[in-house]
Every structure is written in structure tokens, then in C-alpha cells.
Design an enzyme around this catalytic site. Structure first.
Site, PDB file in Angstrom:
ATOM      1  N   GLU A  96       0.803  -1.207   0.000  1.00  0.00           N
ATOM      2  CA  GLU A  96       0.000   0.000   0.000  1.00  0.00           C
ATOM      3  C   GLU A  96       0.850   1.277   0.000  1.00  0.00           C
ATOM      4  O   GLU A  96       0.580   2.201  -0.747  1.00  0.00           O
ATOM      5  CB  GLU A  96      -0.872  -0.027   1.264  1.00  0.00           C
ATOM      6  CG  GLU A  96      -1.501   1.286   1.597  1.00  0.00           C
ATOM      7  CD  GLU A  96      -2.954   1.244   1.320  1.00  0.00           C
ATOM      8  OE1 GLU A  96      -3.549   0.233   1.698  1.00  0.00           O
ATOM      9  OE2 GLU A  96      -3.492   2.192   0.725  1.00  0.00           O
ATOM     10  N   ASP A  97       1.858   1.301   0.851  1.00  0.00           N
ATOM     11  CA  ASP A  97       2.550   2.569   1.119  1.00  0.00           C
ATOM     12  C   ASP A  97       3.948   2.681   0.539  1.00  0.00           C
ATOM     13  O   ASP A  97       4.558   3.738   0.613  1.00  0.00           O
ATOM     14  CB  ASP A  97       2.656   2.793   2.640  1.00  0.00           C
ATOM     15  CG  ASP A  97       1.293   2.992   3.279  1.00  0.00           C
ATOM     16  OD1 ASP A  97       0.364   3.330   2.537  1.00  0.00           O
ATOM     17  OD2 ASP A  97       1.178   2.801   4.498  1.00  0.00           O
TER      18      ASP A  97
END
Ligand code: MN
Length: 756
Positions: A96-97
């Protein structure tokens, strides 16, 4: 990712040391659930997480790696999951990051871990990126449940850590996250049997949503703690002596009530803190001699306690013989304590206690000991069924699902004695659909405990049900009001849809055959003639009624032959001039025919004896003109309809420029007594009494009637929609003005489109 700046290098070294200490803490906390050979996997996941989040800080100022490590700790020490889940928790924010992709994860850790990470990333999409919770997204999230329940469990751990560290978030985010938590995550934790996590989520959510309430109750608990402990001791002492005498190994403690549960009870029962707090509950957790004696030992302890204290009749709860759907097992009773107060006593084995506190994972741990499908297995299967059903719309699904999360259950039996779990207030018809949708569709009644009952009979725990079916049975729309379960509702809706389709098809064939016999071609003119004659508004309605035998076509010939000299046109207090020339509009008189009721919905019919044309009037859905609006008419000779638009409607403007020849000037005539539907949308700042003020404003306006009002509040804002019957646009404008004057109301708007 790499940098030669000396400053950052020092930082990274600090961060490395910090991360290493976190890692040691994690390994120490998971030693119980992890084998030595699995440590390698955890180290590998940790190294990737550390590397990929390097240099990133949390809002609270610590290096980001703290978060995945804390989530992993919760996953192992509070939920009891093993190495794969720990690794996934460590990696949960990586895709995700950071710049690592799912492919990288698959390459490094294999298919299984990659699919769990994929699920977690998808949920993040759902919740963290959008400003509000959406039903369809919720459904998507639950879809992951059918892939691997670990996704949800890790997500719950993630949420728990975020709630524990919510302090560092800005207030608006705090409210959003706390709201989602109480709305979705806490019920989900409850449903998965994670009692401890559910309780903590509820308390933390309350802390941010109502900080004053939270503090007040917390203080009161602290103030009363000493007195409560004394009472618990006084009550427990005789029990302790007796159980020890019988060589039972056990723990006894007063079940602490959570702040949220106290607050909730105060709200629901409308009683003060003291009254809630006064109700004492004691928990006894014992070590069984061996797994087989567990159940009988529960009853032995029950018997020993009721030798000391008198039990309250009807207050025994046996969740040993039939556990709750979330897996909960225990024996509860309520007895009269020494100072004249009722005390609830919960009796559990250590295994039962672990399941009660930790839920799902603990449940799986013991699964091997039971051969049959557990209640939790059944529940997940049910959710899966619901999710796989593409027919139910997302919002409906959410309602059903939430109902399934919260509602208490009843346990009933089939004729053969098989146990079925249904939500409370389920009916005989629900039961029929629970067995099979075909049984439900054909059900005509039921025998409950050998007594004949109707389909809407509300079942109670312990009932034994036999469904009576008939092949002649037809599904009825009213059934939707007789059922509680999602399964039954979906089956009924589907069956009605299928049946309507069949009926329409059948009716169409009947009519077409009949018209053929009469040598009439079914064109628009024919339908214009027969639709009003049979008092239906659409072809489908006509077909459906013919198909079901409500409409018979015996006098079709007569109807078609009917003298059409006296033309009938549909009219709604509207005057049309029949040509585009400037000739004076003709006068018309309004005379309701015998078929017309003078109500809001039906347009009036006027007889226009002098005109040859037989045009009916329809109001354009795009702009919904009401009496008083400046309007124009578009005459469509193909369908013999004059469509009325507001003159400013974009479609009208388009028509005027392209099909000028078919535009007819129209204007409103009578406006008295006639009402049209209009819709307003409004919003503003929520305050006590604002809804009442709005309804008062509407009822003060004598010429206006409310059809529907709907006001929703969230985060201190309210939003609403009002549907009204108004005579004309002046009344409506007056009302809009009066509502906008109300304190708190921010905007009031007329909505052009009304869905009916
Ligand atoms: Mn996270």
C-alpha cells in the site's frame, strides 16, 4: 532509497537500533504460538518491512516500523495467530505505502502470503482512502472473508493499534475513524468472537466520540472500585471454600464491565450509572479433569453454587449444549447474593474461556477435537452465500448483514431433530426458506410443536417445525413483511421477479392472439384506447394483469369499436392550444369522470368535445413541472402524447431549437385543489429540535402536504429530503423561504428529478 547524506545515515542507524529492539519484543511475545523454524519467516518479513518503511515517521513521531510490529504483536498475543499471520501483519502496509509490489511479495514470500496481503491492501482502499464508508465497499471487504479469515483478523489488529494511537490524529480524522470503528469493526470483532478486542474498540471509540461521557464513567468506576471488590470477595468466599473442598482447580473474579457497556446500558434502559454498576457478575474459569468431563463439571459447579445461593428461576443460560453462533460456550445463572442483590455467575472451562476472549483463532485451535461443523463455520458459510448472491443490492446487503451481526439468535429444530440457528423474531416462513428456497416458495403453513400455525408465526427457541407445502402455492409480495432473514427475503424477491416476467410474457401472448383474431394491429393507438379502459398505466401492467387473469378480454372487441368521437384526454389542469399559431386557447372545463378519484396521484380527465385530436399529456421526468412553472409542450404525433417540460429545461430548449414545428404553447389553468409532487433537499448544522422546526414550518403552510420526510444526521451535520404535494410554485417558493429561515438550516433546494 539510499542516500549519502551523513545526517540521514546517523538517523538510519538510530532507526535500525530502535527497530531491532522492537523485533526482540515481538519475538518474545510470540514464542507461545511460533515454532523455532518459523522465526526465519518472521525475520524475513520484518527485514522487508523495516527496509521498505525506512525513513518514514508516524504522525506520533516514531519510525513507521513501530506500527507493523505492534499489529503483529496483537495478531499473535491477543488473537493467537501463528507465523504466517505475523509475517502478513508485518507486511500489511508494504504494498500500500511503499514501492514494493504484490509481485515482489509473491516472489519473496509465496502465493499464500501474497493473497492475504492483497486482501489487506484492498480493504485499505476501501476504508482509508475514501472520506466515507460506502456500502458497496463494505461488501467488497467482506468478500475477503471468503478468501481467508486471517485478512479480517489482521485488519482488526491494524484497526486496534490505530485506535490505541488515535491521539496523534487531527480531530476530524479521529471522529471518522472512531465512527467506523463502532459502526463496523467492533460488531465484526464481536461476531468473530473476539470479545476482548471488541470491548477495547468500543471503549476507545467512545473515548473519542464522547470524551466527557467517557471520562465521567471512568472516574466513577475508579471511585467505586474498592467497594465493588469487597462485595465480590464477600460473595465469592463461600464458593471458593466449597469448590476447593471438591478438588476443583479454578479462578474466580468479578467480571469488569467496560465503560462502553455501562454507557450503552444507561442509554438503552435509561438508568443512572449506579444502577448499571450495581449489577454484579462473577466468572468462574475451571481446569477440567479431562476434556470429556468438561460439560458435566460445569453442571457440578452450578450445583455447588446453588447449594449456597438461590438461583433465579428461568435465568439459566445453557450455551454448553448449544453454543452461540460466534462460538461462545458457557453456563450462566443468576443467583441471590448475600446482600439481597442478584448476581450473575458465569461458569466456563479454560478452553471455553479462551474461545470467549479470543474467539476465532482459539476456536480453530480446538477444532480438531470436534468432528462436526461448528456454529462459526456455519456463519461464515452463510455470509459467503449472501456475498455470492449477485441480486441483492449493496445497501440492502449492508442492512441485512448488520442485522445478522447484531441480532440475537434462536435455536429451533427440524422434524428430524436437526438444529437450525435463526435470528430472533424469525418466522415459520424464514424456517422454510432456511431449509430450501423451493420449500419456502411452496409453503402454505407449518406445524410448530405439532400445532398448525400460519407462515408469519414467530418462532421461539426450542420449537420443532414441520413445513407444509403445496404445489399450488403462489408467492405473495406480502411475504416480504413476514420474514426476517436475508436468505428468505432474497429468495422471495427473486421468485416474484421471475413470476412477474412469466406473467407478462403470458399476458402478451394472450392479448396478441386475441388482437389477431380481431384482425387488429397492436399499435400505439390501440394501446392508448385500451390502457385507460382497463385502468392500467403501462403495457407491462396490462400484460401482467391479463396473464394472471385479473383482466379478461371478453369485451375487447367492444372496447376497440367504441365511439371515439368524444375524445378523452388526460389533463392536469393544463390548457393546450392545439396549434402553434396565435389563435386564442380554447376553454376547457374540468369534469372528473366516474373512474377518477379526486386525489393527488391521478391526473384529471377532461372531455374535450370539439377537438379531433386525441393527445394525452405527460409530464417530463427530466424536469417535473408543477402548476405555476413556465412550461411548453412537445407534441409527438407518433405516440399521440404532448410532453410537458419546464421552458427552462435543457431538453425543452433542445427541442425548441430542433423540432420547432411540434412545439405547442401550453399554460396552466385551474390550480385549486390540484396538487403535484415536489421534492426538496436540505442540509445544515444539527441541533436539538431542528427536525421539529422544519416539520412545523411545513405544516404551517396550509396548502402543502408532506408525502415523505427523511432526515439523517452525522458528524454534527444533518441532511434531508422532503417530498411534498404542492398546488403551485408560489406555495413551494414560500415554503423554501420559510425553511431557510430556520436556525441551523444551511441550504434548501428543489430537486427536479423525482423517482417514484
Ligand atoms: Mn496499518
Amino acid at each position: 532509497m539510499s542516500s549519502n547524506s551523513p545526517d540521514i545515515k546517523t538517523n538510519i542507524t538510530d532507526e535500525d537500533q530502535y527497530a531491532e529492539s522492537l523485533y526482540n519484543g515481538l519475538i518474545a511475545s510470540c514464542s507461545k504460538h511460533v515454532k523455532v523454524k518459523d522465526i526465519k519467516l518472521i525475520r524475513k518479513a520484518f527485514d522487508l518491512a523495516k527496509e521498505s518503511h525506512k525513513g518514514v515517521k508516524r504522525k506520533s513521531g516514531e519510525p513507521y516500523i513501530l506500527h507493523p510490529v505492534e499489529v503483529a504483536k496483537i495478531v499473535t498475543s491477543e488473537i493467537g495467530l501463528g507465523a504466517v499471520s505475523i509475517a502478513c501483519a508485518l507486511l500489511h502496509d508494504v504494498v500500500e505505502d511503499t514501492e514494493y509490489t504484490l509481485e515482489d511479495i509473491k516472489h519473496l514470500f509465496g502465493e499464500k502470503i501474497a493473497s492475504i496481503i492483497d486482501g489487506l491492501t484492498k480493504i485499505s482502499d476501501v476504508f482509508d482512502k475514501h472520506s466515507s464508508l460506502q456500502a458497496e465497499n463494505f461488501r467488497k471487504m467482506l468478500l475477503t472473508l471468503s478468501d481467508d479469515v486471517r485478512v479480517i483478523l489482521i485488519k482488526l489488529a491494524d484497526r486496534l493499534h490505530n485506535m490505541r494511537t488515535l491521539e496523534s490524529m487531527p480531530t476530524n480524522k479521529q471522529l471518522k475513524i472512531a465512527g467506523e470503528t463502532i459502526y463496523l469493526y467492533a460488531p465484526l470483532a464481536h461476531r468473530l468472537g473476539l470479545y476482548a478486542i471488541k470491548t477495547e474498540l468500543e471503549d476507545l471509540s467512545l473515548k473519542y466520540r464522547h470524551p466527557h461521557v467517557f471520562d465521567e464513567i471512568a472516574h466513577k468506576i475508579a471511585d467505586n472500585e474498592k467497594k465493588r471488590q469487597q462485595e465480590i470477595n464477600r460473595f465469592s468466599l463461600p464458593i471458593i471454600e466449597k469448590l476447593e473442598k471438591n478438588n476443583i482447580e479454578f479462578d474466580i473474579n468479578g467480571r469488569p464491565k467496560s465503560i462502553f457497556s455501562i454507557w450503552n446500558k444507561m442509554q438503552v434502559k435509561n438508568i443512572p450509572f449506579e444502577e448499571v454498576y450495581d449489577l454484579m457478575a462473577i466468572r468462574i474459569v475451571f481446569k477440567p479433569l479431562n476434556p470429556e468431563t468438561e460439560k458435566s463439571q460445569c453442571w457440578q459447579i452450578y450445583s455447588l453454587i446453588t447449594d449456597i445461593y438461590t438461583p433465579k428461576p428461568d435465568r439459566i443460560r445453557d450455551w454448553i449444549s448449544s453454543p452461540k453462533a460466534n462460538g461462545y460456550e458457557a453456563l450462566h445463572t443468576t443467583v441471590m447474593g448475600p446482600n439481597g442483590k442478584w448476581v450473575e455467575v458465569q461458569i466456563r472451562s479454560q478452553r471455553m474461556d479462551e474461545i470467549a476472549e479470543r474467539g476465532f483463532a482459539a476456536h480453530w485451535k480446538y477444532k480438531g477435537e470436534k468432528t462436526n461443523e461448528s456454529e462459526l463455520d456455519k456463519w461464515i458459510k452463510k455470509i459467503r452465500e449472501m456475498l455470492e448472491n449477485p441480486n441483492s443490492d449493496a445497501l440492502e446487503f449492508l442492512d441485512e448483514f448488520k442485522m445478522n451481526l447484531f441480532s440475537a439468535e434462536i435455536m429451533v429444530f427440524t422434524q428430524k431433530g436437526d438444529l437450525k440457528t435463526l435470528p430472533k423474531y424469525s418466522t415459520a416462513l424464514d424456517f422454510a426458506y432456511e431449509i430450501h428456497s423451493e420449500i419456502g416458495n411452496k409453503a402454505i403453513g407449518a406445524k410448530v410443536n405439532h400445532k398448525l400455525v400460519p407462515l408469519n408465526y414467530i418462532l421461539r427457541s426450542g420449537d420443532q417445525i414441520e413445513v407444509i407445502t403445496s404445489n399450488k402455492q403462489k408467492i405473495q409480495k406480502e411475504w416480504l413483511g413476514h420474514v426476517k432473514t436475508a436468505k428468505a427475503k432474497t429468495s422471495i424477491t427473486d421468485a416474484i421477479k421471475a413470476e412477474t416476467k412469466d406473467r407478462i410474457k403470458k399476458g402478451k401472448t394472450i392479448l396478441e392472439t386475441k388482437l389477431k383474431e380481431l384482425k387488429v394491429h397492436p399499435n400505439g393507438r390501440v394501446f392508448k384506447k385500451i390502457l385507460p379502459e382497463f385502468e392500467v398505466v403501462s403495457k407491462d401492467e396490462l400484460y401482467s394483469k391479463i396473464g394472471s387473469g385479473i383482466i379478461r378480454l371478453d369485451n375487447l372487441k367492444k372496447i376497440l369499436k367504441k365511439n371515439t368521437k368524444n375524445k378523452i384526454i388526460r389533463y392536469w389542469g393544463l390548457q393546450i392550444s392545439k396549434s402553434t399559431s396565435s389563435s386564442k386557447p380554447k376553454k376547457t372545463e374540468i369534469t372528473p369522470t366516474h373512474k377518477q378519484k379526486f386525489n393527488y396521484k391521478d391526473p384529471l380527465i377532461i372531455r374535450d368535445t370539439s377537438e379531433e385530436d386525441n393527445f394525452s399529456i405527460e409530464f417530463a421526468k427530466c424536469c417535473n413541472p408543477i402548476p405555476g412553472d413556465v412550461v411548453m409542450g412537445y407534441k409527438n404525433p407518433d405516440v399521440e402524447v404532448v410532453m410537458i417540460h419546464k421552458s427552462k429545461c435543457p431538453n425543452a430548449i433542445k427541442l425548441m431549437s430542433s423540432e420547432g414545428n411540434f412545439i405547442v404553447p401550453v399554460k396552466w389553468t385551474s390550480q385549486k385543489y390540484l396538487s403535484s409532487l415536489a421534492k426538496l433537499s436540505l442540509n445544515g448544522i444539527d441541533r436539538v429540535g431542528v427536525a421539529a422546526d422544519i416539520t412545523t414550518a411545513i405544516s404551517n403552510e396550509l396548502s402543502v402536504n408532506i408525502r415523505k420526510i427523511f432526515i439523517e444526521t452525522h458528524d454534527g451535520i444533518f441532511e434531508g429530503e422532503i417530498e411534498l404535494y404542492v398546488h403551485n410554485v408560489n406555495d413551494l417558493n414560500n415554503l423554501i423561504m420559510n425553511i431557510s429561515k430556520i436556525k441551523g438550516v444551511d441550504s434548501v433546494k428543489r430537486i427536479e428529478e423525482i423517482s417514484k
